[in-house]
Design a protein around this motif. Sequence first.
Motif, PDB file in Angstrom:
ATOM      1  N   ALA A  14       4.524  23.616  19.289  1.00 42.57           N
ATOM      2  CA  ALA A  14       4.415  24.752  18.518  1.00 42.57           C
ATOM      3  C   ALA A  14       3.429  26.052  18.631  1.00 42.57           C
ATOM      4  N   GLU A  15       2.939  25.500  19.201  1.00 41.94           N
ATOM      5  CA  GLU A  15       1.621  26.166  19.791  1.00 41.94           C
ATOM      6  C   GLU A  15       1.357  26.756  20.711  1.00 41.94           C
ATOM      7  N   ARG A  16       2.640  26.084  21.620  1.00 37.90           N
ATOM      8  CA  ARG A  16       2.072  26.385  23.246  1.00 37.90           C
ATOM      9  C   ARG A  16       3.694  26.958  23.745  1.00 37.90           C
ATOM     10  N   VAL A  17       3.616  28.058  23.484  1.00 42.89           N
ATOM     11  CA  VAL A  17       4.681  29.187  23.512  1.00 42.89           C
ATOM     12  C   VAL A  17       3.938  29.796  24.049  1.00 42.89           C
ATOM     13  N   GLY A  18       4.096  30.198  25.496  1.00 44.93           N
ATOM     14  CA  GLY A  18       3.561  31.391  25.527  1.00 44.93           C
ATOM     15  C   GLY A  18       2.257  30.803  26.220  1.00 44.93           C
ATOM     16  N   THR A  19       1.549  29.972  26.961  1.00 43.58           N
ATOM     17  CA  THR A  19       0.893  29.521  26.869  1.00 43.58           C
ATOM     18  C   THR A  19       0.988  29.352  28.747  1.00 43.58           C
ATOM     19  N   ALA A  45      -5.652  30.339  26.038  1.00 41.96           N
ATOM     20  CA  ALA A  45      -4.191  30.937  26.767  1.00 41.96           C
ATOM     21  C   ALA A  45      -3.884  30.282  27.542  1.00 41.96           C
ATOM     22  N   ALA A  46      -4.125  28.733  27.349  1.00 39.66           N
ATOM     23  CA  ALA A  46      -4.061  28.277  27.530  1.00 39.66           C
ATOM     24  C   ALA A  46      -3.980  26.642  27.125  1.00 39.66           C
ATOM     25  N   THR A  47      -3.258  25.647  27.756  1.00 36.45           N
ATOM     26  CA  THR A  47      -2.480  24.398  27.420  1.00 36.45           C
ATOM     27  C   THR A  47      -2.502  23.154  27.928  1.00 36.45           C
ATOM     28  N   LEU A  48      -3.200  22.473  27.620  1.00 38.15           N
ATOM     29  CA  LEU A  48      -3.626  21.282  28.630  1.00 38.15           C
ATOM     30  C   LEU A  48      -2.288  19.879  28.283  1.00 38.15           C
ATOM     31  N   VAL A  49      -1.761  19.631  29.708  1.00 39.41           N
ATOM     32  CA  VAL A  49      -1.336  18.042  29.870  1.00 39.41           C
ATOM     33  C   VAL A  49      -2.025  17.308  30.743  1.00 39.41           C
ATOM     34  N   GLU A  92       8.650  23.616  30.828  1.00 39.72           N
ATOM     35  CA  GLU A  92       7.697  24.714  31.667  1.00 39.72           C
ATOM     36  C   GLU A  92       8.325  25.850  31.133  1.00 39.72           C
ATOM     37  N   GLU A  93       9.846  25.773  30.797  1.00 43.18           N
ATOM     38  CA  GLU A  93      10.108  27.317  29.891  1.00 43.18           C
ATOM     39  C   GLU A  93       9.784  27.687  28.686  1.00 43.18           C
ATOM     40  N   GLN A  94       8.350  26.911  27.714  1.00 39.20           N
ATOM     41  CA  GLN A  94       7.845  28.222  27.527  1.00 39.20           C
ATOM     42  C   GLN A  94       6.548  28.277  27.428  1.00 39.20           C
ATOM     43  N   HIS A  95       5.779  28.230  28.765  1.00 38.75           N
ATOM     44  CA  HIS A  95       4.767  28.621  29.167  1.00 38.75           C
ATOM     45  C   HIS A  95       4.582  30.033  30.588  1.00 38.75           C
ATOM     46  N   THR A  96       3.959  30.938  30.616  1.00 36.42           N
ATOM     47  CA  THR A  96       4.322  31.823  31.240  1.00 36.42           C
ATOM     48  C   THR A  96       3.837  31.363  32.920  1.00 36.42           C
ATOM     49  N   ARG A  97       2.956  30.361  33.080  1.00 41.20           N
ATOM     50  CA  ARG A  97       2.715  29.846  34.903  1.00 41.20           C
ATOM     51  C   ARG A  97       2.332  29.009  34.232  1.00 41.20           C
ATOM     52  N   ILE A  98       1.682  28.014  35.320  1.00 39.85           N
ATOM     53  CA  ILE A  98       1.652  26.475  35.294  1.00 39.85           C
ATOM     54  C   ILE A  98       0.910  26.244  36.447  1.00 39.85           C
ATOM     55  N   VAL A  99      -0.353  25.267  36.358  1.00 36.18           N
ATOM     56  CA  VAL A  99      -1.588  25.295  36.844  1.00 36.18           C
ATOM     57  C   VAL A  99      -1.810  23.932  36.877  1.00 36.18           C
ATOM     58  N   LEU A 100      -2.148  22.825  38.391  1.00 37.99           N
ATOM     59  CA  LEU A 100      -2.774  22.691  39.031  1.00 37.99           C
ATOM     60  C   LEU A 100      -3.713  21.403  38.567  1.00 37.99           C
ATOM     61  N   PHE A 203     -13.114  30.020  36.287  1.00 41.73           N
ATOM     62  CA  PHE A 203     -11.878  30.196  36.634  1.00 41.73           C
ATOM     63  C   PHE A 203     -10.327  30.041  36.002  1.00 41.73           C
ATOM     64  N   LEU A 204     -10.420  28.882  35.258  1.00 42.46           N
ATOM     65  CA  LEU A 204      -8.739  28.951  34.584  1.00 42.46           C
ATOM     66  C   LEU A 204      -8.831  30.062  33.810  1.00 42.46           C
ATOM     67  N   THR A 205      -9.598  30.690  32.773  1.00 45.47           N
ATOM     68  CA  THR A 205      -9.704  32.002  32.131  1.00 45.47           C
ATOM     69  C   THR A 205      -8.972  32.747  32.829  1.00 45.47           C
ATOM     70  N   GLY A 206     -10.332  33.410  34.205  1.00 43.69           N
ATOM     71  CA  GLY A 206      -9.372  34.318  35.615  1.00 43.69           C
ATOM     72  C   GLY A 206      -8.066  34.291  35.438  1.00 43.69           C
ATOM     73  N   VAL A 207      -6.841  32.677  35.575  1.00 47.45           N
ATOM     74  CA  VAL A 207      -5.827  32.471  35.689  1.00 47.45           C
ATOM     75  C   VAL A 207      -4.686  32.637  35.255  1.00 47.45           C
ATOM     76  N   ALA A 208      -5.736  31.989  33.983  1.00 51.08           N
ATOM     77  CA  ALA A 208      -5.023  33.088  32.183  1.00 51.08           C
ATOM     78  C   ALA A 208      -5.014  33.825  31.613  1.00 51.08           C
ATOM     79  N   ALA A 209      -4.999  34.905  32.670  1.00 50.33           N
ATOM     80  CA  ALA A 209      -5.827  36.517  31.816  1.00 50.33           C
ATOM     81  C   ALA A 209      -4.786  36.761  32.757  1.00 50.33           C
ATOM     82  N   GLU A 210      -4.137  36.221  33.933  1.00 49.31           N
ATOM     83  CA  GLU A 210      -3.339  37.399  34.946  1.00 49.31           C
ATOM     84  C   GLU A 210      -1.653  37.198  34.341  1.00 49.31           C
ATOM     85  N   SER A 211      -1.622  38.451  34.652  1.00 51.03           N
ATOM     86  CA  SER A 211      -0.586  39.236  33.987  1.00 51.03           C
ATOM     87  C   SER A 211       1.218  38.813  35.051  1.00 51.03           C
TER      88      SER A 211
END
Length: 211
Positions: A14-19, A45-49, A92-100, A203-211
């Motif tokens: 429930a807390e992952r949407v938009g992250t 702004a990020a979720t780890l899986v 992936e649909e509930q997330h804004t972007r994916i980072v490896l 680094f991850l803070t910067g990537v998550a902040a990108e529009s």
Amino acid sequence: MSRITTAVWSRPEAERVGTTLVVALHGRGSDESSMLGLATLLPDAATLVAPRGPVPVDGGWTWFENRGIGRPLESSIKETAAALLEWLGTVEEQHTRIVLLGFSGGAAMSGGLLFSAADRFAGAVLLSGTLPWDAGLEAPEGLLSGMPVFWGNDPADPVIPAELMARSRRWLVEESGADLAEHTYRGMGHGISAEEGRDIAAFLTGVAAES
């Protein structure tokens, strides 16, 4: 056919949407639990899986069969790449972007995903590993054009063959087109130091902040 059947998450669904989704890939002989602690490096702004590699080895799991350290078998890494991409398609649909984010063998697997479907990802963190060379995967010039990539290692890493690390660095710096953040941690060995952890977090803070 390999399938991804197990994964642990840093927050409830429930807390992952938009992250931003950070997909953490463990090293050879380990499992998904070894990566969950990296969630402390993530911005809000990020979720780890952390999925589990599908191939059993040495009492743990790995992503592919190999012919030596850092040298995947073509059929095995391609099969797992297809399985991971299929699995990502279900979440992936509930997330804004994916980072490896891959460590050791997980870095090689991350490279396999980038070589297979770079357009699915918004960034990558490659730690103490090599890209998957000579495994039937194409790595054309400019493949990662503009993509933020974190490359962190100890040049004296006692596990990953030096020639593979050098080849990976050369491609990332000279050919990939990535927006590369290269970090060297002398004396770290084959692991993730506290200093590297702080750099990854930034680094991850910067990537998550990108529009």
